[in-house]
Design an enzyme around this catalytic site. Structure first.
Site, short mmCIF file in Angstrom:
data_model
loop_
_atom_site.label_atom_id
_atom_site.label_comp_id
_atom_site.label_asym_id
_atom_site.label_seq_id
_atom_site.Cartn_x
_atom_site.Cartn_y
_atom_site.Cartn_z
N HIS A 1 0.88 -1.18 0.00
CA HIS A 1 0.00 0.00 0.00
C HIS A 1 0.91 1.22 0.00
CE1 HIS A 1 -2.26 -3.02 2.40
NE2 HIS A 1 -3.36 -2.47 1.93
N ASP B 1 2.42 1.95 3.29
CA ASP B 1 3.37 0.97 3.83
C ASP B 1 4.80 1.41 3.55
OD1 ASP B 1 1.12 -0.62 4.22
OD2 ASP B 1 1.54 -1.92 2.48
C1 XLS Z 1 -7.41 -6.88 4.72
C2 XLS Z 1 -6.97 -7.07 3.35
C3 XLS Z 1 -5.82 -6.19 2.91
C4 XLS Z 1 -5.71 -6.19 1.42
C5 XLS Z 1 -4.94 -5.06 0.83
O1 XLS Z 1 -8.16 -7.67 5.27
O2 XLS Z 1 -6.66 -8.41 3.16
O3 XLS Z 1 -4.65 -6.59 3.52
O4 XLS Z 1 -5.15 -7.38 0.97
O5 XLS Z 1 -5.51 -3.84 1.09
#
Ligand code: XLS
Ligand code: NI
Ligand code: NI
Length: 447
Positions: free
Chosen positions: A107, A110
């Protein structure tokens, strides 16, 4: 030359590149089943499995939970947030290359800290994108997909694209636009939308139709922008039925496919299916995969597992050979991954605090999928299970059954065929589920 990357400082000292040592090895820091270059069904394991590391869980999540603070101490502290992000990225690429994953996913937030204005946030992001680009070139690690975190900041508490306030939708656009730019810059093969807060907590304060229309409009704008900028990759929707909201619009695969078709997004979007989210929706992981595959919407996987004793997204590392075998069987049946991969959207437990634990967890997950892949190939090569399924539908292959399949019969004609044949023993055929389960268990034990 070292077979892994390190920046100025080695963040996981004492851990070398993880090697395949075979099933007899007792070394916790070795693969027992994942042998990257071993050819299974005409393709190398690494090309079948396309492992990706999730930046957020592995390098950002610190083990904090609603009952206590983080327990994982990250060694990339620095004098300022940008330097810390750069150090973290060095640590991340060290990890990718030591574990031998070909891909990663992130993200925007991140990899780079939010600034005090949208412009500053974007500047921070691109400072780190420049570093990522350099490290990708140096190591050969690729970006599976990028995404924007439009759910953590308090401004998104009422949603992002589905927020009742237009101003928030516009701020979400600043992030999604920049994250698309970042993904393109890094040659990302996909761009993911997980609708973290795209749902509702109460219908007393929600206009559901308006929110879904707005979500579709936002996705359409994002798609059009990315295509205009030359993005050739795939857009993924990652379904999840709930958490953090009570009800999320991207509930499950079938729901999302209906939504994409309703709003004309079905050409560009595919599914990113997460095992734990499938469970939360009351489905098996493989049900979601097979549903996407059947409709031509299969794309990528967020690999993890839940805990069948509780009902939230525990994001544990996948361990069940049965589940990985069933998943890989579905994936092999449709010819394998085209653009997606197995992204470990999995986190180590709060009390897993040894630096080696992150490696051990991924080794277990990679081995589990390596076993699953081999069992799936065995199912196909042995032919018993696919042969059984084929025979089960054989009556549609010839005669009136074939005419039915081709759409050549009216209901009157179909009813006449039934009436002429009479009841007899038609339909009294065993489904043989236990027999097939026993066959599968035989493969699991290497028989
Ligand atoms: C959360 C999601 C997240 C997505 C990416 O539950 O799995 O981690 O994979 O935004
Ligand atoms: Ni996920
Ligand atoms: Ni999840």
């Amino acid at each position: 030359m070292a077979d892994f990357y390190t920046g100025a400082k080695e963040y996981f000292p004492g851990i070398k590149k993880i090697k395949y040592e075979g099933s007899q090895s007792r070394n916790p820091l070795a693969f027992k089943y994942y042998d990257a270059d071993k050819v299974i069904g005409g393709k190398k394991m690494k090309d079948h499995l396309r492992f990706a590391i999730a930046y957020w869980h592995s390098f950002c999540g610190d083990g904090g939970d609603p009952f206590g603070p983080g327990t994982h101490v990250f060694p990339w502290g620095a004098n300022n947030p940008i330097e810390a992000a750069e150090n973290k990225m060095d640590g991340a690429f060290e990890f990718f290359t030591k574990i031998g994953a070909g891909y990663y996913a992130f993200h925007d937030r991140d990899i780079a800290p939010e600034g005090s204005t949208p412009a500053e946030s974007e500047k921070n992001l691109f400072t780190l994108v420049a570093k990522a680009k350099k490290l990708q070139a140096e190591t050969g690690v690729k970006l599976l997909w990028g995404t924007a975190n439009v759910f953590s900041n308090p401004r998104f508490m009422n949603g992002a694209a589905t927020n009742p306030e237009f101003g928030v939708v516009a701020l979400a656009a600043t992030q999604v636009k920049a994250a698309i730019d970042a993904t393109i810059e890094l040659g990302g093969e996909g761009y993911t939308f997980w609708g973290g807060r795209e749902g509702y907590m109460s219908l007393l304060n929600t206009n559901l139709k308006k929110e879904k229309d707005n979500l579709a409009r936002f996705l359409t704008m994002a798609r059009d922008y990315a295509r205009k900028q030359g993005f050739k990759g795939v857009f993924y929707i990652e379904p999840k039925p709930m958490e953090p909201t009570k009800h999320q619009y991207d509930f499950d695969t079938e729901t999302v496919i209906g939504f994409l078709r309703q709003y004309g997004l079905d050409k560009d979007f595919r599914m990113n299916i997460e095992a734990n989210h499938a469970e939360l929706a009351g489905h098996d992981f493989v049900h979601e995969l097979e549903t996407a595959a059947a409709a031509g919407f299969f794309g990528s996987v967020d690999a993890n597992r839940g805990d069948n004793m509780n009902g939230w997204d525990t994001d544990q590392f996948p361990m069940s050979y049965y589940e990985t075998a069933m998943a890989m069987y579905t994936i092999l049946k449709i010819g394998g991954f085209k653009e997606g991969g197995l992204n470990f959207d999995s986190k180590i437990r709060r009390n897993s605090i040894d630096p080696a634990d992150l490696f051990i967890a991924h080794i277990g997950g990679m081995d589990a999928f390596a076993v699953g892949l081999q069992i799936a190939q065995r199912i196909i090569d042995d032919g018993v299970i696919p042969g059984f399924v084929k025979d089960r539908y054989a009556s549609f292959e010839s005669g009136d059954g074939a005419k039915f399949s081709k759409g050549e019969l009216t209901l009157e004609q179909l009813a006449k065929i039934g009436a002429d044949a009479g009841y007899g023993k038609t339909g009294l055929t065993s489904g043989k589920q236990e027999y097939l389960e026993n066959v599968l268990n035989g493969y699991l034990l290497g028989l």
